[in-house]
Scaffold this motif. Structure first.
Motif, PDB file in Angstrom:
ATOM      1  N   MET A 776       0.828  -1.208   0.000  1.00 55.22           N
ATOM      2  CA  MET A 776       0.000   0.000   0.000  1.00 55.22           C
ATOM      3  C   MET A 776       0.866   1.264   0.000  1.00 55.22           C
ATOM      4  N   SER A 777       1.859   1.274   0.871  1.00 54.62           N
ATOM      5  CA  SER A 777       2.694   2.477   0.976  1.00 54.62           C
ATOM      6  C   SER A 777       3.517   2.690  -0.284  1.00 54.62           C
ATOM      7  N   PHE A 778       4.027   1.600  -0.885  1.00 59.42           N
ATOM      8  CA  PHE A 778       4.813   1.749  -2.106  1.00 59.42           C
ATOM      9  C   PHE A 778       3.936   2.238  -3.251  1.00 59.42           C
ATOM     10  N   SER A 779       2.696   1.725  -3.340  1.00 60.58           N
ATOM     11  CA  SER A 779       1.766   2.174  -4.384  1.00 60.58           C
ATOM     12  C   SER A 779       1.501   3.665  -4.248  1.00 60.58           C
ATOM     13  N   ALA A 780       1.256   4.113  -2.997  1.00 61.17           N
ATOM     14  CA  ALA A 780       0.990   5.533  -2.760  1.00 61.17           C
ATOM     15  C   ALA A 780       2.211   6.381  -3.103  1.00 61.17           C
ATOM     16  N   PHE A 781       3.380   5.930  -2.647  1.00 59.25           N
ATOM     17  CA  PHE A 781       4.616   6.668  -2.927  1.00 59.25           C
ATOM     18  C   PHE A 781       4.866   6.786  -4.430  1.00 59.25           C
ATOM     19  N   LEU A 782       4.659   5.682  -5.149  1.00 60.25           N
ATOM     20  CA  LEU A 782       4.952   5.660  -6.581  1.00 60.25           C
ATOM     21  C   LEU A 782       4.069   6.633  -7.340  1.00 60.25           C
ATOM     22  N   VAL A 783       2.759   6.597  -7.079  1.00 60.10           N
ATOM     23  CA  VAL A 783       1.850   7.438  -7.851  1.00 60.10           C
ATOM     24  C   VAL A 783       2.037   8.915  -7.481  1.00 60.10           C
ATOM     25  N   ILE A 784       2.311   9.200  -6.197  1.00 65.58           N
ATOM     26  CA  ILE A 784       2.543  10.588  -5.795  1.00 65.58           C
ATOM     27  C   ILE A 784       3.836  11.115  -6.402  1.00 65.58           C
ATOM     28  N   ALA A 785       4.875  10.279  -6.403  1.00 65.39           N
ATOM     29  CA  ALA A 785       6.153  10.684  -7.003  1.00 65.39           C
ATOM     30  C   ALA A 785       5.985  10.974  -8.489  1.00 65.39           C
ATOM     31  N   ILE A 786       5.240  10.103  -9.191  1.00 70.21           N
ATOM     32  CA  ILE A 786       5.010  10.315 -10.628  1.00 70.21           C
ATOM     33  C   ILE A 786       4.260  11.625 -10.862  1.00 70.21           C
ATOM     34  N   ALA A 787       3.251  11.884 -10.036  1.00 70.12           N
ATOM     35  CA  ALA A 787       2.466  13.111 -10.178  1.00 70.12           C
ATOM     36  C   ALA A 787       3.326  14.345  -9.914  1.00 70.12           C
ATOM     37  N   ILE A 788       4.168  14.282  -8.894  1.00 74.55           N
ATOM     38  CA  ILE A 788       5.038  15.428  -8.575  1.00 74.55           C
ATOM     39  C   ILE A 788       5.989  15.712  -9.725  1.00 74.55           C
ATOM     40  N   ILE A 789       6.590  14.665 -10.270  1.00 75.58           N
ATOM     41  CA  ILE A 789       7.527  14.842 -11.392  1.00 75.58           C
ATOM     42  C   ILE A 789       6.811  15.461 -12.590  1.00 75.58           C
ATOM     43  N   THR A 790       5.580  14.960 -12.849  1.00 72.07           N
ATOM     44  CA  THR A 790       4.812  15.446 -14.006  1.00 72.07           C
ATOM     45  C   THR A 790       4.481  16.924 -13.869  1.00 72.07           C
ATOM     46  N   VAL A 791       3.978  17.331 -12.692  1.00 68.00           N
ATOM     47  CA  VAL A 791       3.538  18.700 -12.491  1.00 68.00           C
ATOM     48  C   VAL A 791       4.728  19.641 -12.307  1.00 68.00           C
ATOM     49  N   SER A 792       5.763  19.148 -11.619  1.00 71.25           N
ATOM     50  CA  SER A 792       6.900  20.010 -11.299  1.00 71.25           C
ATOM     51  C   SER A 792       7.610  20.525 -12.541  1.00 71.25           C
ATOM     52  N   PHE A 793       7.613  19.738 -13.604  1.00 69.60           N
ATOM     53  CA  PHE A 793       8.288  20.168 -14.832  1.00 69.60           C
ATOM     54  C   PHE A 793       7.707  21.493 -15.323  1.00 69.60           C
ATOM     55  N   GLN A 794       6.369  21.529 -15.398  1.00 72.55           N
ATOM     56  CA  GLN A 794       5.728  22.757 -15.858  1.00 72.55           C
ATOM     57  C   GLN A 794       5.843  23.872 -14.819  1.00 72.55           C
ATOM     58  N   ALA A 795       5.768  23.482 -13.534  1.00 71.12           N
ATOM     59  CA  ALA A 795       5.835  24.489 -12.476  1.00 71.12           C
ATOM     60  C   ALA A 795       7.196  25.170 -12.446  1.00 71.12           C
ATOM     61  N   ILE A 796       8.255  24.377 -12.540  1.00 73.03           N
ATOM     62  CA  ILE A 796       9.607  24.939 -12.532  1.00 73.03           C
ATOM     63  C   ILE A 796       9.841  25.803 -13.771  1.00 73.03           C
ATOM     64  N   LYS A 797       9.335  25.318 -14.915  1.00 76.77           N
ATOM     65  CA  LYS A 797       9.475  26.082 -16.160  1.00 76.77           C
ATOM     66  C   LYS A 797       8.829  27.458 -16.027  1.00 76.77           C
ATOM     67  N   ALA A 798       7.645  27.506 -15.376  1.00 75.64           N
ATOM     68  CA  ALA A 798       6.965  28.792 -15.185  1.00 75.64           C
ATOM     69  C   ALA A 798       7.673  29.637 -14.140  1.00 75.64           C
ATOM     70  N   ALA A 799       8.210  28.984 -13.103  1.00 70.19           N
ATOM     71  CA  ALA A 799       8.826  29.725 -11.990  1.00 70.19           C
ATOM     72  C   ALA A 799      10.129  30.405 -12.391  1.00 70.19           C
ATOM     73  N   ILE A 800      10.845  29.811 -13.347  1.00 70.47           N
ATOM     74  CA  ILE A 800      12.146  30.390 -13.727  1.00 70.47           C
ATOM     75  C   ILE A 800      12.030  31.358 -14.902  1.00 70.47           C
ATOM     76  N   ALA A 801      10.783  31.554 -15.412  1.00 74.18           N
ATOM     77  CA  ALA A 801      10.587  32.464 -16.545  1.00 74.18           C
ATOM     78  C   ALA A 801      10.859  33.912 -16.098  1.00 74.18           C
ATOM     79  N   ASN A 802      11.237  34.750 -17.054  1.00 74.86           N
ATOM     80  CA  ASN A 802      11.535  36.162 -16.775  1.00 74.86           C
ATOM     81  C   ASN A 802      10.234  36.900 -16.454  1.00 74.86           C
TER      82      ASN A 802
END
Length: 810
Positions: A776-802
């Motif tokens: 259960m814990s590994f399933s939760a960790f895996l899906v949350i990690a995947i979601a963070i990686i997916t969203v963070s890419f766009q978030a970081i791209k927007a955060a570092i924009a001029n």
């Protein structure tokens, strides 16, 4: 108008290539996965439907409890078929099969045998029963005479190089001559007979003519008349126990009555199962063909449905999220006179175009992936491009998916109020963030469920691999069909033992992996009433069997081939002790027999007790077992003591060629043979991995698109925050948190469902894992990690924009 709607739809989709690509790709992948699963399920649900009158053909099955064993079997006694034809007017036809497994065949003028993996005796009514035709020979007379056979096209070409073989001879196992009287087409892939290549006349099977109701080795099929009421037939079938089986049994147990038989807790129950239900619904331990399960069909249906649904959810989410950019377009069109219906048609046209493009791409993806999928599923499925119904179904599904995926965005966007949208507040009044959030929760909930399922399946398979089975299967080489060596078998074994790579060897047809099985009822001396029966597996082995397979003696001694007394000795397992009600030490020296009807029965004395070992699948509990010192020549198990397996096999093969020239050298490793018992679970696990990955990819694709749009929509806000001193990490966390909350909610909802349904799946195994917190814990960790990686890419791209660019102008 239609042409105008299509033209505008093309322009609109072209203006937003990123979101169009995500929608099309996501929907195409979902459709491709759904198409492959649909083809698989269609084949599973249509198993054995190709036979004539398949809806009127049934098999007579039986459930038995006797001697401490409960058996569900598809086999009944030899006289069952004839008795049904005699006693039941509604029975139009019957046919029996006596499956023989693999056998060796060759032309009498050749020295080299060819192994046919699946052979059977069958009644001459076989062809009329199933509506089969012969491409050579007369089906009415083909299997009437003893020592005649019919073979499939492939078998005929393998043995003779053509199908013009009627009248030619084949030698069975270097002993009996059979005449070929017919050739038939290979049977379909989704048939219980698909693996069978040789059908021999039942007339040559002496036991098939015996009136013995306790010899249950024959699969009996009946064809009922169209007007038959199955429930009435079933009631009459149950009466056969009282009418035939008990009178036969009373010859052995004179005092047995229906009441005393039932009072002892024993029973025999006959029932029917439709031919078309056998593959998916049979609960029997033995089947002629490959068994599937309806549970796997349900699981794959669930995966296929939600794979497509997830892709549609992506479309809904991205379209409604993108509605802000089109709110002014809607306001202007409404101001110029467009009504709501026209707007709905416009947006549904766009979704229809996306769905149509996605379906074309999906068919291409499915066609490319089909060989891999067939290998994964163990099937030979093809896309039915020549079937008009396939294109009708594809068009209907495309239309339905287009309407479904585009309906919610179309109805939401068309409700925009012109005054509000022209002021730039359309999203605020119309966006339905709560619905979109629920859809994201649903997407990731399905992904979590599939991850839990995948982990459970593979952990159960790992448990099976690592469980102490009670015997040694590592580095044990099994040589098949050693009876082909004939009188040279003993010399072959001795030569093998002389090899430096060999530790020990044993000859027997009975192995703890899929092999021969034999059941008999035994009685302790002095306790011959039916209530004291011991239903026991009886295996014929040699005196090296226990040592070679590493079985553990817990009392008594092993066999000694030099001792005459051991010809009537037996070694039993712990489960037999439980039936006898004795301890291991007390069981030594007792005598048992299966010949209670004889005046002077032959007794076997117990000389040893072995620890229980799993000789059946881990789905089954360990039953009573007796080892007897008798000649049995089906195969040889060789325990190797070298890691140079290639060299050892080559040495063994050279000895085989010397002692059995012209005979095929077939071998397998015992651990591989053990693994084949769980091929359905392995297939299910592999399918889980593939389609879980696809569902996660589709969910992440949608989340990526939403994150991109969210970042784009909040560009000025991000610019202001940066100017006021917010760091990149603070902005990234702020953009990520909203989506992460949804994923956590999805995880918390899905985990209990995954735990519950996978526990139901595990109930099919007598020996199984417990679903622990780690999964259960590994399933939760895996899906949350995947979601963070997916969203963070766009978030970081927007955060570092001029921030200057974002604040300069609109």
């Amino acid at each position: 108008m239609i042409r105008n709607d299509i033209k505008i739809a093309f322009r609109s989709l072209k203006k937003q290539p990123f979101f169009t690509l995500i929608n099309t790709l996501g929907l195409a992948i979902g459709m491709a996965g759904g198409l492959l699963i649909a083809l698989y399920i269609y084949e599973e649900l249509n198993y054995d439907n190709m036979f004539a009158d398949a809806d009127r053909i049934y098999r007579v099955d039986m459930n038995i409890k006797f001697g401490g064993a409960e058996i569900k079997s598809g086999e009944t006694a030899p006289p069952m078929a004839a008795t049904l034809e005699k006693d039941f007017a509604e029975v139009e036809n019957t046919v029996r099969f006596r499956s023989l497994g693999s056998n060796l065949f060759r032309s009498p003028d050749k020295t080299e045998n060819i192994k046919e993996l699946s052979t059977t005796y069958v009644d001459s009514t076989f062809f009329n029963m199933f509506g089969l035709e012969l491409i050579q020979g007369n089906k009415e007379s083909a299997l009437k005479e003893t020592n005649t056979l019919v073979m499939t096209r492939t078998a005929a070409e393998n043995h003779f190089g053509s199908v013009d073989v009627v009248g030619k001879s084949l030698l069975l196992n270097n002993e009996e001559i059979y005449i070929v009287t017919g050739v038939m087409e290979d049977l379909p892939e989704n048939s219980f007979l698909k693996d069978y290549s040789i059908f021999m006349a039942m007339a040559g099977n002496v036991a098939s003519r015996e009136n013995i109701w306790g010899n249950n080795n024959y699969y009996t099929f009946v064809k009922l008349s169209p007007e038959t009421r199955l429930d009435n037939f079933q009631l009459q079938l149950e009466d056969m126990v009282q009418k035939y089986v008990l009178p036969w049994a009373q010859k052995t147990f004179p005092g047995m009555t229906k009441e005393s038989f039932a009072a002892s807790g024993n029973y025999i129950r006959y029932h029917t199962i439709p031919l078309t239900d056998i593959h998916l619904y049979s609960e029997n331990q033995n089947e002629m063909g490959e068994k599937g399960t309806i549970q796997n069909v349900y699981i794959l249906s669930f995966i296929g449905f939600f794979l497509i649904f997830l892709a549609c959810v992506n479309f809904m989410n991205l379209s409604t999220a993108h509605s802000l950019k089109r709110s002014k377009e809607v306001g202007i069109r409404k101001t110029l006179g467009s009504n709501r219906l026209q707007l709905i048609v416009q947006f549904l046209t766009e979704s229809g175009l996306v769905a149509f493009a996605s379906m074309i791409l999906a068919i291409i993806i499915a066609f490319i992936a089909l060989p891999f999928f067939n290998d994964l599923a163990g099937r030979n499925i093809s896309i039915p491009f020549t079937e008009p119904s396939f294109y009708v179904a594809i068009l209907l599904i495309t239309l339905l998916l287009g309407l479904f995926s585009g309906s919610y965005p179309a109805f939401i966007i068309s409700r925009f109020i012109p005054v509000d949208t022209l002021k730039g507040i359309g999203m605020k009044n119309s966006s339905k963030w709560n619905i979109r959030s629920m859809l994201v929760v649903f997407q990731f909930g399905v992904a979590v469920f599939l991850i839990v399922g995948t982990l459970v399946v593979f952990q159960q398979l790992e448990f099976i691999q690592s469980k102490d089975l009670g015997f040694d299967k590592e580095q044990v080489l099994v040589i098949n069909d050693t009876y082909a060596a004939g009188q040279q078998l003993n010399a072959f074994k001795q030569d093998i033992l002389n090899l430096s790579a060999v530790k020990s060897a044993t000859v027997s047809s009975f192995m703890p992996t899929p092999s021969s099985r034999s059941n008999s009822s035994y009685f302790k001396e002095g306790a011959t009433d039916q209530q004291y029966a011991i239903q026991m597996q009886t295996w014929d082995v040699d005196d090296d069997y226990i040592n070679t397979l590493g079985l553990e003696l817990i009392a008594g001694r092993d066999f000694n081939s030099q001792s005459v007394a051991d010809s009537t000795a037996v070694i039993i397992n712990e489960s037999t002790l439980a039936t006898l009600g004795l301890s291991a030490e007390d069981a030594l020296g007792i005598r048992i027999t299966e010949e209670v009807e004889r005046e002077n029965p032959e007794y076997y004395h117990v000389i040893g007790v072995i620890k229980d070992f799993n000789y059946e699948s881990l789905r089954e509990n360990i039953g009573a077992l007796g080892l007897f010192l008798n000649r049995s020549t089906g195969s040889m198990a060789i325990k190797l003591k070298t890691h140079d397996l290639a060299s050892a096999i080559a040495s063994i093969e050279s000895v085989w060629i010397k002692r059995a020239p012209g005979q095929p050298f077939n071998y397998r490793f015992m651990d591989d043979a053990f693994d084949t018992s769980y091929k359905e679970e392995r297939r299910l696990g592999s399918i889980f991995i593939v389609f879980t990955s696809l569902s996660i990819f589709i969910a992440c694709l949608g989340l990526f698109g939403l994150a991109a749009f969210n970042a784009q929509n909040r560009t000025k806000e991000i610019g202001v925050r940066k100017v006021l001193g917010a760091s990149v990490s603070q902005i990234t966390i702020g953009l990520t948190t909203d989506f992460l909350k949804l994923v956590i909610i999805a995880t918390l909802i899905a985990l209990p469902f995954g735990w519950y349904f996978m526990n139901i799946w595990l109930e099919d195994f007598s020996y199984r894992i417990q679903i622990g917190w780690e999964i259960m814990s590994f399933s939760a960790f895996l899906v949350i990690a995947i979601a963070i990686i997916t969203v963070s890419f766009q978030a970081i791209k927007a955060a570092i924009a001029n921030p200057v660019k974002s604040l300069r102008t609109e």
